[in-house]
Design a protein around this motif. Structure first.
Motif, PDB file in Angstrom:
ATOM      1  N   ILE A   1       0.609  -1.242  -0.014  1.00 19.21           N
ATOM      2  CA  ILE A   1      -0.833   0.096   0.318  1.00 19.21           C
ATOM      3  C   ILE A   1       0.938   1.335  -0.219  1.00 19.21           C
ATOM      4  CG2 ILE A   1      -0.137   1.228   2.427  1.00 19.21           C
ATOM      5  CD1 ILE A   1      -3.224   0.540   0.050  1.00 19.21           C
ATOM      6  N   SER A   2       2.220   1.481   0.223  1.00 22.48           N
ATOM      7  CA  SER A   2       3.010   2.164   0.728  1.00 22.48           C
ATOM      8  C   SER A   2       3.503   2.453  -0.894  1.00 22.48           C
ATOM      9  CB  SER A   2       4.122   1.972   1.737  1.00 22.48           C
ATOM     10  OG  SER A   2       3.523   1.864   2.834  1.00 22.48           O
TER      11      SER A   2
ATOM     12  N   LEU B   1       0.365   3.877  -2.879  1.00 17.87           N
ATOM     13  CA  LEU B   1       0.735   5.595  -1.813  1.00 17.87           C
ATOM     14  C   LEU B   1       1.441   6.714  -2.707  1.00 17.87           C
ATOM     15  CD1 LEU B   1      -0.724   7.649  -0.450  1.00 17.87           C
ATOM     16  CD2 LEU B   1       1.229   7.328   1.097  1.00 17.87           C
TER      17      LEU B   1
ATOM     18  N   ASN C   1       1.273   6.866  -7.073  1.00 13.64           N
ATOM     19  CA  ASN C   1      -0.318   7.802  -7.010  1.00 13.64           C
ATOM     20  C   ASN C   1      -0.171   9.331  -6.976  1.00 13.64           C
ATOM     21  OD1 ASN C   1      -2.770   6.045  -7.507  1.00 13.64           O
ATOM     22  ND2 ASN C   1      -1.733   4.942  -6.880  1.00 13.64           N
ATOM     23  N   TYR C   2       1.268   9.239  -5.616  1.00 12.03           N
ATOM     24  CA  TYR C   2       1.937  10.787  -5.484  1.00 12.03           C
ATOM     25  C   TYR C   2       2.812  11.206  -6.225  1.00 12.03           C
ATOM     26  CZ  TYR C   2       2.529  14.751  -2.497  1.00 12.03           C
ATOM     27  OH  TYR C   2       2.040  16.218  -1.829  1.00 12.03           O
TER      28      TYR C   2
ATOM     29  N   TYR D   1      -3.680   5.998   2.476  1.00  9.54           N
ATOM     30  CA  TYR D   1      -4.371   6.041   1.101  1.00  9.54           C
ATOM     31  C   TYR D   1      -6.153   6.003   0.111  1.00  9.54           C
ATOM     32  CZ  TYR D   1      -4.555   3.344  -3.692  1.00  9.54           C
ATOM     33  OH  TYR D   1      -4.822   3.561  -5.113  1.00  9.54           O
ATOM     34  N   CYS D   2      -7.039   5.675   1.120  1.00 10.10           N
ATOM     35  CA  CYS D   2      -7.305   6.010   0.855  1.00 10.10           C
ATOM     36  C   CYS D   2      -8.106   6.970   0.750  1.00 10.10           C
ATOM     37  CB  CYS D   2      -9.013   4.888   1.476  1.00 10.10           C
ATOM     38  SG  CYS D   2      -9.007   3.159   1.384  1.00 10.10           S
TER      39      CYS D   2
ATOM     40  N   TYR E   1      -6.253  10.033   0.315  1.00 11.86           N
ATOM     41  CA  TYR E   1      -5.671  10.411  -0.711  1.00 11.86           C
ATOM     42  C   TYR E   1      -6.750  10.844  -1.867  1.00 11.86           C
ATOM     43  CZ  TYR E   1      -2.161  11.526  -4.731  1.00 11.86           C
ATOM     44  OH  TYR E   1      -2.099  11.597  -5.219  1.00 11.86           O
ATOM     45  N   GLN E   2      -7.079   9.306  -2.070  1.00 13.30           N
ATOM     46  CA  GLN E   2      -7.882   8.752  -3.123  1.00 13.30           C
ATOM     47  C   GLN E   2      -9.436   9.842  -2.888  1.00 13.30           C
ATOM     48  OE1 GLN E   2      -7.432   7.829  -6.028  1.00 13.30           O
ATOM     49  NE2 GLN E   2      -5.278   6.328  -5.196  1.00 13.30           N
TER      50      GLN E   2
END
Length: 547
Positions: A99-100, A103, A106-107, A149-150, A152-153
């Motif tokens: 998940i990191s 993240l 995505n970033y 993460y969620c 951020y989304q």
């Protein structure tokens, strides 16, 4: 490995899977694991799924979600399967890494950076330790990273923001149900502060509705168990809460600067971690200055917030390693792309770092044989594989250093950790050399065979109770001696309680039967601790003596 790495996620998953899952059964159970595993066992055997217990006593210090997951794994694979008990924590470690990676990708939209930050996280010392042990720290931070993460989304994908708000609330609640507000304070709040410093908290006002849903779902999922305990067992909950609260200010208190060497917990990455904190130099040189600034301030804020808490332990630094891995990832990317243009004061420590790793890799075969020698004989296959793997890894690091192809050195470093876990872990028992080792499970067999109940006289030790296989009733309750009704019974006594035990039963016949020693190292060694051995006595009461 570059920005166009096609199978980055699969490669990272493979490395992390080996690091967290391989040979989970090898190491002895430690004190933190024993506490958690006892609680899981008493869930299964005694049905204490909500009113959680340890050795038959209420245990409300920690919420039960990780214990439930561990108990479910034990139900599937067996309660005596150590690997099964550690598997949920390993999965949480794997989840945290992946998940990191998602993240970071995505970033920054940089697959190579996301891969390296994930590899660094998965091979950082305390991250490896936490993911391979049945401790609950990894659960709370894994769920929090899922929530981050969620969240951020939620801000990035307006059409799905309500769904992400629900998921974020559930993840935050799961984090709380793993270890209370620890991760909220040590991982999420530092991110919020870092974000406020770098870019400000934009987008909050336009997402009030989803954020309110997130808050409601998070509170319900986080607090329902505590509410239930408060209804059915308020007295024990109050006493335990008061004790835990006092520990924050009166137990294991360390000075404010205790955590300032936090980068050491990254182990292999200690020197690169220090170099990655050269913010004034790197902020204009890394490929994404804004993202680097966020990881830097996220790390610093986490350390500062943890430093405010009087109670301090090295394992509490686990949440710092996550943003620190993001930070080191930027330095690694910069070093691989601009090695020749780096300042000498950055390049020299990096060369020292790889030089030390080269010595470790190439020197392992001789050093291990000198120190352990004959003890390695039963593990010769693993020793040969480890020696070969570390030698190749060390040679790869050295090649990259000599040829200034520094990416080879970084890759060799990752390979070194994989080799240690995959081939070196099975050698770990060779380090345990206690000729007097006698586990308490043998006493459980004695109890059943002789039909004489065994008690303990103070000095509760989780590892020994776990090994015994069931709760052991204590004969000391708030310093008051509770005499059994049995005319003949057994008692295990710690070194600190021997004199008190003899005074308490001075009118009875006391016979020393055996010493049970669960120390990995033998008597006389520095690590041989009294807390892991007990003298076993059989007590015959005065009525039996008169007969």
């Amino acid at each position: 490995m570059n920005q166009k790495t096609k199978y980055a996620a699969y490669l990272l998953f493979g490395v992390a899977f080996i690091v967290f899952v391989a040979h989970l059964q090898v190491l002895l159970i430690n004190i933190m694991e024993a506490r958690n595993f006892i609680t899981a066992r008493e869930m299964i055997v005694d049905g204490n799924w909500l009113l959680t217990t340890i050795n038959g006593e209420p245990r409300y210090q920690k919420p039960p979600l990780p214990t439930w997951l561990t108990a479910f794994s034990a139900l599937i694979f067996g309660l005596k399967n150590i690997a099964a008990l550690r598997l949920p924590a390993a999965i949480m470690g794997l989840f945290t890494v992946m998940i990191s990676y998602a993240l970071a990708l995505n970033y920054t939209r940089n697959k190579s950076y996301a891969l390296w930050s994930g590899l660094i996280l998965s091979t950082s010392f305390y991250m490896v330790f936490a993911g391979r042990n049945g401790q609950w720290d990894i659960f709370t931070h894994a769920f929090m990273m899922g929530g981050i993460y969620c969240l951020y989304q939620l801000f990035e994908q307006p059409k799905s923001r309500w769904s992400y708000a629900l998921l974020t609330g559930l993840f935050f609640g799961a984090s709380f149900m793993s270890k209370g507000p620890v991760s909220l304070y040590a991982l999420f709040l530092p991110l919020v502060l870092g974000k406020a410093i770098v870019t400000g908290l934009r987008g909050v006002r336009s997402n009030i509705g989803p954020l309110l849903l997130l808050l409601i779902v998070g509170l319900i999922s986080a607090l329902w168990w505590h509410g239930y305990i408060n209804l059915v067992d308020p007295e024990n909950l109050k006493a335990i809460t008061q004790k835990e609260t006092s520990n924050w200010t009166g137990y294991n208190v360390k000075p404010f600067y205790y955590y300032w060497s936090f980068f050491i917990q990254s182990g292999l990455w200690t020197i690169p971690a220090v170099l990655s904190l050269a913010y004034p130099y790197l902020k204009s040189r890394v490929f994404n200055g804004k993202a680097y600034a966020l990881s830097f301030w996220w790390t610093i804020c986490a350390v500062l917030l943890l430093s405010l808490i009087p109670e301090k332990k090295p394992r509490y630094l686990l949440p710092v390693l996550i943003p620190l891995a993001f930070n080191v990832g930027f330095f690694v990317q910069y070093a691989m792309q601009q090695y020749h243009g780096m300042s000498r004061w950055l390049r020299a420590p990096l060369q020292l770092h790889f030089g030390l790793l080269t010595l470790v890799g190439l020197g392992f075969p001789a050093a291990a044989w000198i120190f352990f020698g004959a003890a390695l004989q039963p593990y010769m296959m693993w020793f040969v594989l480890t020696s070969l793997g570390l030698s190749i890894s060390g040679a790869t690091i050295l090649y990259g250093l000599i040829k200034s192809r520094i990416q080879w050195s970084f890759q060799g470093s990752i390979a070194m950790i994989v080799v240690i876990v995959l081939f070196g872990m099975p050698i770990a028992p060779a380090v345990s050399q206690n000729p007097q080792y006698k586990p308490l499970r043998l006493l459980a067999d004695w109890e059943e065979k002789n039909n004489i109940r065994v008690y303990e006289f103070g000095g509760f030790t989780p590892e020994m109770v776990w090994d015994f296989g069931k709760p052991i009733t204590s004969l000391l309750k708030d310093e008051v001696l509770l005499r059994p009704k049995d005319s003949i019974f057994g008692v295990i006594v710690s070194e600190d309680n021997l004199k008190a035990f003899q005074r308490g039963f001075q009118d009875d016949e006391i016979q020393l039967i055996e010493r049970y020693d669960m120390n990995p190292q033998g008597p006389g060694e520095r690590t041989h601790r009294p807390r892991l051995w007990r003298d076993f006595f059989v007590v015959r009461t005065s009525s039996v003596k008169q007969q």
